[in-house]
Motif scaffolding. Structure first.
Motif, PDB file in Angstrom:
ATOM      1  N   UNK A 225       0.645  -0.893   0.254  1.00  0.00           N
ATOM      2  CA  UNK A 225      -0.099  -0.521  -0.348  1.00  0.00           C
ATOM      3  C   UNK A 225       0.458   1.469   0.020  1.00  0.00           C
ATOM      4  N   UNK A 226       1.926   1.094   1.327  1.00  0.00           N
ATOM      5  CA  UNK A 226       2.729   2.798   0.729  1.00  0.00           C
ATOM      6  C   UNK A 226       3.503   2.400  -0.696  1.00  0.00           C
ATOM      7  N   UNK A 227       3.835   1.683  -1.233  1.00  0.00           N
ATOM      8  CA  UNK A 227       4.601   2.055  -2.106  1.00  0.00           C
ATOM      9  C   UNK A 227       3.762   2.324  -3.404  1.00  0.00           C
ATOM     10  N   UNK A 228       2.400   1.656  -3.578  1.00  0.00           N
ATOM     11  CA  UNK A 228       1.498   2.607  -4.113  1.00  0.00           C
ATOM     12  C   UNK A 228       0.932   3.882  -4.343  1.00  0.00           C
ATOM     13  N   UNK A 229       0.398   3.911  -2.870  1.00  0.00           N
ATOM     14  CA  UNK A 229       0.424   4.911  -2.773  1.00  0.00           C
ATOM     15  C   UNK A 229       0.761   6.314  -1.695  1.00  0.00           C
ATOM     16  N   UNK A 230       2.195   5.993  -1.948  1.00  0.00           N
ATOM     17  CA  UNK A 230       2.833   7.985  -1.963  1.00  0.00           C
ATOM     18  C   UNK A 230       4.124   7.472  -2.247  1.00  0.00           C
ATOM     19  N   UNK A 231       4.578   6.573  -2.755  1.00  0.00           N
ATOM     20  CA  UNK A 231       5.923   6.823  -3.901  1.00  0.00           C
ATOM     21  C   UNK A 231       5.936   6.413  -5.283  1.00  0.00           C
ATOM     22  N   UNK A 232       4.683   5.753  -5.428  1.00  0.00           N
ATOM     23  CA  UNK A 232       4.511   5.339  -6.973  1.00  0.00           C
ATOM     24  C   UNK A 232       5.831   4.097  -7.533  1.00  0.00           C
ATOM     25  N   UNK A 233       5.316   3.409  -6.872  1.00  0.00           N
ATOM     26  CA  UNK A 233       6.301   1.926  -6.972  1.00  0.00           C
ATOM     27  C   UNK A 233       7.158   1.849  -7.211  1.00  0.00           C
ATOM     28  N   UNK A 234       8.202   3.010  -6.784  1.00  0.00           N
ATOM     29  CA  UNK A 234       9.148   3.366  -6.643  1.00  0.00           C
ATOM     30  C   UNK A 234      10.078   2.244  -6.136  1.00  0.00           C
ATOM     31  N   UNK A 235      11.139   1.461  -6.420  1.00  0.00           N
ATOM     32  CA  UNK A 235      12.310   1.156  -5.439  1.00  0.00           C
ATOM     33  C   UNK A 235      12.331   1.277  -4.415  1.00  0.00           C
ATOM     34  N   UNK A 236      12.498   0.505  -3.327  1.00  0.00           N
ATOM     35  CA  UNK A 236      13.192   0.776  -2.037  1.00  0.00           C
ATOM     36  C   UNK A 236      14.220  -0.068  -1.686  1.00  0.00           C
ATOM     37  N   UNK A 237      15.898   1.003  -0.768  1.00  0.00           N
ATOM     38  CA  UNK A 237      16.418   0.347  -0.816  1.00  0.00           C
ATOM     39  C   UNK A 237      15.865   0.172   1.319  1.00  0.00           C
ATOM     40  N   UNK A 238      16.057  -0.992   1.352  1.00  0.00           N
ATOM     41  CA  UNK A 238      15.770  -1.162   2.915  1.00  0.00           C
ATOM     42  C   UNK A 238      17.047  -1.142   3.769  1.00  0.00           C
ATOM     43  N   UNK A 239      17.074  -0.920   4.470  1.00  0.00           N
ATOM     44  CA  UNK A 239      18.353  -0.736   5.635  1.00  0.00           C
ATOM     45  C   UNK A 239      17.779  -1.192   7.503  1.00  0.00           C
ATOM     46  N   UNK A 240      19.162  -2.558   7.499  1.00  0.00           N
ATOM     47  CA  UNK A 240      18.659  -2.913   8.476  1.00  0.00           C
ATOM     48  C   UNK A 240      19.064  -2.923   9.668  1.00  0.00           C
ATOM     49  N   UNK A 241      19.265  -3.429  11.397  1.00  0.00           N
ATOM     50  CA  UNK A 241      20.678  -3.688  11.914  1.00  0.00           C
ATOM     51  C   UNK A 241      19.202  -4.679  12.394  1.00  0.00           C
ATOM     52  N   UNK A 242      20.902  -5.986  13.057  1.00  0.00           N
ATOM     53  CA  UNK A 242      20.190  -6.904  14.129  1.00  0.00           C
ATOM     54  C   UNK A 242      20.498  -6.312  15.363  1.00  0.00           C
ATOM     55  N   UNK A 243      19.794  -6.344  16.705  1.00  0.00           N
ATOM     56  CA  UNK A 243      20.595  -6.250  17.574  1.00  0.00           C
ATOM     57  C   UNK A 243      20.874  -7.523  18.478  1.00  0.00           C
ATOM     58  N   UNK A 244      19.310  -8.735  18.141  1.00  0.00           N
ATOM     59  CA  UNK A 244      19.906  -9.783  18.746  1.00  0.00           C
ATOM     60  C   UNK A 244      19.566 -11.063  18.191  1.00  0.00           C
ATOM     61  N   UNK A 245      18.837 -11.320  17.145  1.00  0.00           N
ATOM     62  CA  UNK A 245      19.028 -12.050  16.362  1.00  0.00           C
ATOM     63  C   UNK A 245      20.287 -13.028  15.968  1.00  0.00           C
ATOM     64  N   UNK A 246      19.627 -14.546  16.250  1.00  0.00           N
ATOM     65  CA  UNK A 246      20.366 -14.813  16.526  1.00  0.00           C
ATOM     66  C   UNK A 246      20.522 -15.466  14.552  1.00  0.00           C
ATOM     67  N   UNK A 247      21.829 -15.945  13.784  1.00  0.00           N
ATOM     68  CA  UNK A 247      21.525 -15.997  12.614  1.00  0.00           C
ATOM     69  C   UNK A 247      20.505 -16.859  11.600  1.00  0.00           C
ATOM     70  N   UNK A 248      20.502 -18.394  12.338  1.00  0.00           N
ATOM     71  CA  UNK A 248      19.384 -18.454  11.777  1.00  0.00           C
ATOM     72  C   UNK A 248      17.906 -18.085  11.950  1.00  0.00           C
ATOM     73  N   UNK A 249      17.564 -17.076  13.351  1.00  0.00           N
ATOM     74  CA  UNK A 249      16.106 -16.273  13.322  1.00  0.00           C
ATOM     75  C   UNK A 249      15.862 -15.630  12.566  1.00  0.00           C
ATOM     76  N   UNK A 250      17.260 -14.663  11.752  1.00  0.00           N
ATOM     77  CA  UNK A 250      17.627 -13.793  10.866  1.00  0.00           C
ATOM     78  C   UNK A 250      17.258 -13.757   9.869  1.00  0.00           C
ATOM     79  N   UNK A 251      17.681 -15.372   9.603  1.00  0.00           N
ATOM     80  CA  UNK A 251      17.265 -16.041   7.678  1.00  0.00           C
ATOM     81  C   UNK A 251      15.483 -16.435   7.751  1.00  0.00           C
ATOM     82  N   UNK A 252      15.653 -16.827   8.918  1.00  0.00           N
ATOM     83  CA  UNK A 252      13.909 -17.201   8.926  1.00  0.00           C
ATOM     84  C   UNK A 252      13.156 -15.979   8.622  1.00  0.00           C
ATOM     85  N   UNK A 253      13.601 -14.280   9.468  1.00  0.00           N
ATOM     86  CA  UNK A 253      12.891 -13.563   9.294  1.00  0.00           C
ATOM     87  C   UNK A 253      12.999 -12.852   7.856  1.00  0.00           C
TER      88      UNK A 253
END
Length: 338
Positions: A225-253
């Motif tokens: 909805x955000x892409x369609x409503x507010x940015x006209x389907x422009x590409x997204x650059x995601x930034x993530x930081x992991x505080x405590x997730x294990x490597x496998x939990x990060x993968x699942x996420x």
């Protein structure tokens, strides 16, 4: 269209704790930070939720939401600055009055990124992922952290370029006080998968992956909805930081995010530095990054200035950005308020 808040001096800051407040023995941290803000010429009003903490939250969810709603709707307050993050901000989302929010900056990270991302996705209002208020209690700020002021005072149509920090903090040492709070000792180096150059463009979105993942499947995490409503389907650059997730939990996420469509129209992903990268058996954090890059056929950078190993850039959810990572030479993030 993204709506960017605008600051006009004198700026009045509202300090509220939508996640965790401060135990009595920590009150001096907030008092010192408020003093530093007032030294800079900001007017500061501190809400009652900041001074209490019980059962991993500053107050009952409705009380936290009520104080936040009041500050968001107060025309005299231009800027919301929580003291720090916590664990249970997600409890307040169902009580927030999103339809009454007028554009004003909210700055923070960790659990606060749950609020930041939810507001940007639901309303198209830009929000700021960066330093906590209590981390500004030092006599000075390092050059990377200090950029928060320059970024938030930008006007629509303006741009700002941020570069990698020189050094970052390996571990917190609260008993060893420094002029700028942090203990910056390790050389910073942004990296890419297979050391290939990265140059990407798109709209920034992200936060602490431990908590924003829980927005998936809720009314507060509708990326499509955000892409369609507010940015006209422009590409997204995601930034993530992991505080405590294990490597496998990060993968699942990350797989869940992919299946939920969060990575549709994604031009690249930036992962912040993380202390939570201990391998699970023979499965390493680089395995996670490489698998995701191959599955999505997008470039990925990591050890970025973002998250719980400061300092960190001030990244604006919703802003147009250009990111370059090239062998630690000429690396930068350009953000344009358009």
């Amino acid at each position: 269209m993204i709506r960017y808040p605008a600051l006009n001096k004198p700026v009045k800051i509202g300090v509220t704790a939508p996640s965790s407040g401060l135990h009595r023995e920590d009150h001096h941290l907030l008092e010192e930070a408020v003093y530093r803000m007032e030294e800079k010429g900001f007017r500061v009003v501190v809400g009652q939720t900041c001074w209490t903490e019980f059962k991993s939250k500053s107050a009952h969810a409705k009380s936290r939401a009520e104080e936040l709603n009041l500050m968001l709707q107060d025309p005299s307050i231009q800027f919301i600055f929580p003291p720090w993050g916590g664990e249970l901000l997600i409890e307040i989302l169902e009580y927030m009055e999103f339809d009454k929010i007028t554009p004003k900056w909210i700055l923070g990270y960790s659990d606060i990124s749950t609020l930041l991302l939810a507001i940007t996705l639901k309303s198209g209002i830009a929000t700021a992922h960066g330093t906590n208020l209590v981390d500004l209690r030092g006599q000075v700020s390092d050059p990377t952290t200090a950029q928060w002021e320059k970024v938030l005072f930008m006007k629509k149509g303006e741009e700002v370029i941020q570069y990698p920090s020189e050094k970052y903090q390996l571990r917190w040492q609260h008993d060893d006080v420094t002029d700028w709070v942090y203990h910056l000792s390790e050389p910073t180096k942004w990296k890419t998968i297979k050391n290939t150059p990265l140059y990407i463009k798109g709209r920034l979105l992200g936060g602490c992956i431990d908590v924003i993942r829980h927005l998936i499947g809720t009314p507060f995490g509708d990326v499509r909805h955000f892409q369609q409503q507010y940015i006209n389907n422009e590409p997204i650059i995601w930034f993530f930081e992991n505080c405590q997730l294990t490597v496998t939990d990060l993968r699942r996420t990350l797989v869940q995010m992919k299946l939920a469509g969060w990575f549709d129209h994604c031009s690249g992903i930036l992962f912040g530095r993380s202390a939570a990268k201990e391998s699970v058996h023979d499965y390493h954090i680089l395995d996670v990054y490489m698998e995701l890059a191959e599955e999505l056929t997008i470039p990925i950078a990591y050890d970025f200035d973002c998250g719980h190993m400061p300092p960190q850039l001030t990244l604006i959810n919703g802003a147009y950005a250009e990111v370059r990572v090239y062998n630690n030479n000429g690396n930068m993030v350009k953000q344009i308020f358009k």
